[in-house]
Design an enzyme around this catalytic site. Structure first.
Site, PDB file in Angstrom:
ATOM      1  N   ASP A   1     -16.536 -54.502 -45.998  1.00 45.50           N
ATOM      2  CA  ASP A   1     -15.277 -55.113 -46.445  1.00 45.50           C
ATOM      3  C   ASP A   1     -14.861 -54.624 -47.827  1.00 45.50           C
ATOM      4  OD1 ASP A   1     -15.659 -56.435 -44.121  1.00 45.50           O
ATOM      5  OD2 ASP A   1     -16.099 -58.382 -45.014  1.00 45.50           O
TER       6      ASP A   1
ATOM      7  N   HIS B   1     -20.263 -55.439 -36.830  1.00 46.67           N
ATOM      8  CA  HIS B   1     -21.667 -55.851 -37.006  1.00 46.67           C
ATOM      9  C   HIS B   1     -22.601 -54.642 -36.946  1.00 46.67           C
ATOM     10  CE1 HIS B   1     -21.107 -60.194 -37.235  1.00 46.67           C
ATOM     11  NE2 HIS B   1     -20.121 -60.027 -36.364  1.00 46.67           N
ATOM     12  N   THR B   2     -22.081 -53.525 -37.412  1.00 46.80           N
ATOM     13  CA  THR B   2     -22.913 -52.324 -37.514  1.00 46.80           C
ATOM     14  C   THR B   2     -23.277 -52.025 -38.964  1.00 46.80           C
ATOM     15  OG1 THR B   2     -20.842 -51.116 -37.465  1.00 46.80           O
ATOM     16  CG2 THR B   2     -22.112 -51.111 -35.439  1.00 46.80           C
ATOM     17  N   ASP B   3     -22.488 -52.570 -39.919  1.00 45.92           N
ATOM     18  CA  ASP B   3     -22.714 -52.126 -41.317  1.00 45.92           C
ATOM     19  C   ASP B   3     -24.111 -52.486 -41.813  1.00 45.92           C
ATOM     20  OD1 ASP B   3     -21.986 -54.847 -41.599  1.00 45.92           O
ATOM     21  OD2 ASP B   3     -20.625 -54.506 -43.284  1.00 45.92           O
TER      22      ASP B   3
ATOM     23  N   SER C   1      -4.756 -70.679 -58.063  1.00 44.06           N
ATOM     24  CA  SER C   1      -4.320 -69.979 -56.854  1.00 44.06           C
ATOM     25  C   SER C   1      -3.161 -70.701 -56.194  1.00 44.06           C
ATOM     26  CB  SER C   1      -5.472 -69.860 -55.853  1.00 44.06           C
ATOM     27  OG  SER C   1      -4.951 -69.436 -54.606  1.00 44.06           O
TER      28      SER C   1
END
Ligand code: GLA
Length: 385
Positions: free
Chosen positions: A172, A32-34, A65
């Site tokens: 991500d 939760h830093t990005d 899928s």
């Protein structure tokens, strides 16, 4: 792969032309830093998403899928690239196609595609970034597009933000797209400057433990945390000339935290600032060969995510707290967005069997269902097979 080729024929009645793979990722530290303009330290893993594809001569797409057999074939055309609820998982690749076209890349034909992923979905290992970057790499390959990986990473994040509606940061897609075997990447999300850092584990392995808890509310809670940090930043900006929480040192934060009016927002900002500094420190410790120190920082990261950021929950805390008690555990923390999903632990090779047995047993006793465990390797980014 042979089975997937057979499956492709069974589903579409023709043979696939090309095969691709894109990894998932595990974030070692920097959570939760990005989106707060801080550092992250993830790596690509040897699990991810496979795709088999055959181009078509019209503008239609047929997507299938193996992970969502019941949903069957999803069909759409270049004329209607909209997020449709019924299209479920296929909104990810569809969104990437839309973002490429909107960015001016020429995509003038459809294709048939079969996906298969061996990372659990929605579990904090970036199954969505994996399929996004996979789609991007396929588009580049089959349409001969002149686009580099960083640009594809950005379009992947855009898909998530604008097409899917999750306000996620860039970690991500970056970790998946820029993955390198045996290296983690220290990424400064403020500047997108990055550095490959060797992950040398001689007697240790990386173990991912999956809570098997569906995240459910994660997306709305995720956006809520972002909002809390943005409000804290605004309060700080009344006095400080900063663009992101990631610009603050611990001292600067401590001196100025009184500017943040709301106590909850102050805790969120504290996590963002401390976690960012912890991540920078962790990279230095790892590079200096101080794995034990690195592990301690992982543990502190979890505590901060549990107490200040409040994104862990009973299942993740149970896995991590059980892990901390096991012999041979260097460090353990939640990884990804949180609220469910997975933890990452560094464990001595000769203690892994006991780790899985003991943590698995304790988790089942407390939570009532099984956790899953995967030993992963730090791996390459996306590629044609
Ligand atoms: C999710 C998001 C990332 C990042 C993490 C938390 O994985 O997609 O951008 O914010 O959560 O570190």
């Amino acid at each position: 792969m042979l089975n997937l080729k057979e499956k492709f024929f069974e589903v579409f009645g023709e043979n696939s032309e090309k095969e691709f793979f894109s990894p998932g990722r595990v974030n070692l530290i920097g959570e939760h830093t990005d989106y707060n303009g801080g550092n992250v330290f993830p790596c690509a893993i040897d699990r991810g998403t496979y795709a088999l594809i055959k181009t078509r001569n019209d503008n239609r797409f047929r997507m299938y899928s193996e992970n969502f057999e019941k949903i069957g074939i999803i069909e759409f055309s270049l004329d209607k690239l909209e997020n449709e609820k019924a299209h479920d998982w296929a909104n990810y690749p569809k969104g990437v196609i839309k973002m490429f076209i909107d960015a001016g890349y020429k995509i003038n034909k459809g294709f048939d595609i079969l996906f298969y992923g061996n990372i659990p979905n929605g579990a904090g290992l970036s199954s969505s970034a994996s399929i996004e970057i996979l789609t991007a790499v396929i588009l580049k390959n089959i349409f001969g597009l002149n686009i580099d990986m960083i640009e594809m990473v950005k379009l992947g994040q855009k898909t998530e933000n604008l097409f899917i509606g999750v306000n996620s940061g860039i970690m991500d897609q970056f970790a998946v797209g820029m993955g390198k075997k045996d290296y983690a990447v220290l990424l400064d999300c403020n500047t997108l400057k990055y550095e490959y850092v060797p992950v040398i584990l001689k007697d240790e392995v990386i173990v991912i433990s999956n809570t098997n808890k569906r995240r459910g509310l994660a997306d709305s809670k995720y956006n809520e945390r972002r909002g809390e940090c943005e409000t804290a930043l605004k309060d700080l900006q009344e006095k400080l000339k900063i663009k992101a929480l990631g610009e603050l040192s611990i001292e600067e934060f401590e001196e100025n935290k009184g500017l943040i009016k709301n106590e909850v927002n102050r805790k969120r900002a504290k996590h963002a600032v401390y976690e960012n500094q912890r991540t920078i420190k962790a990279q230095k410790e790892l590079s200096a060969g101080n794995l034990e120190e690195f592990g301690k920082l992982m543990n502190q990261s979890h505590e901060s995510l549990r107490d200040d950021y409040e994104v862990t929950g009973k299942e993740l805390d149970t896995l991590v707290e059980l892990a901390w008690k096991q012999d041979g555990v260097i460090g353990s923390r939640m990884t990804g967005a949180g609220f469910g999903g997975c933890t990452v632990s560094i464990v001595k090779k000769d203690k892994v069997d006991d780790f899985i047995k003991n943590v698995g047993k304790g988790y089942k006793e407390k939570i009532g269902y099984d956790a899953d465990f995967y030993i992963v390797e730090v791996s390459e980014g996306p590629r044609e097979l």
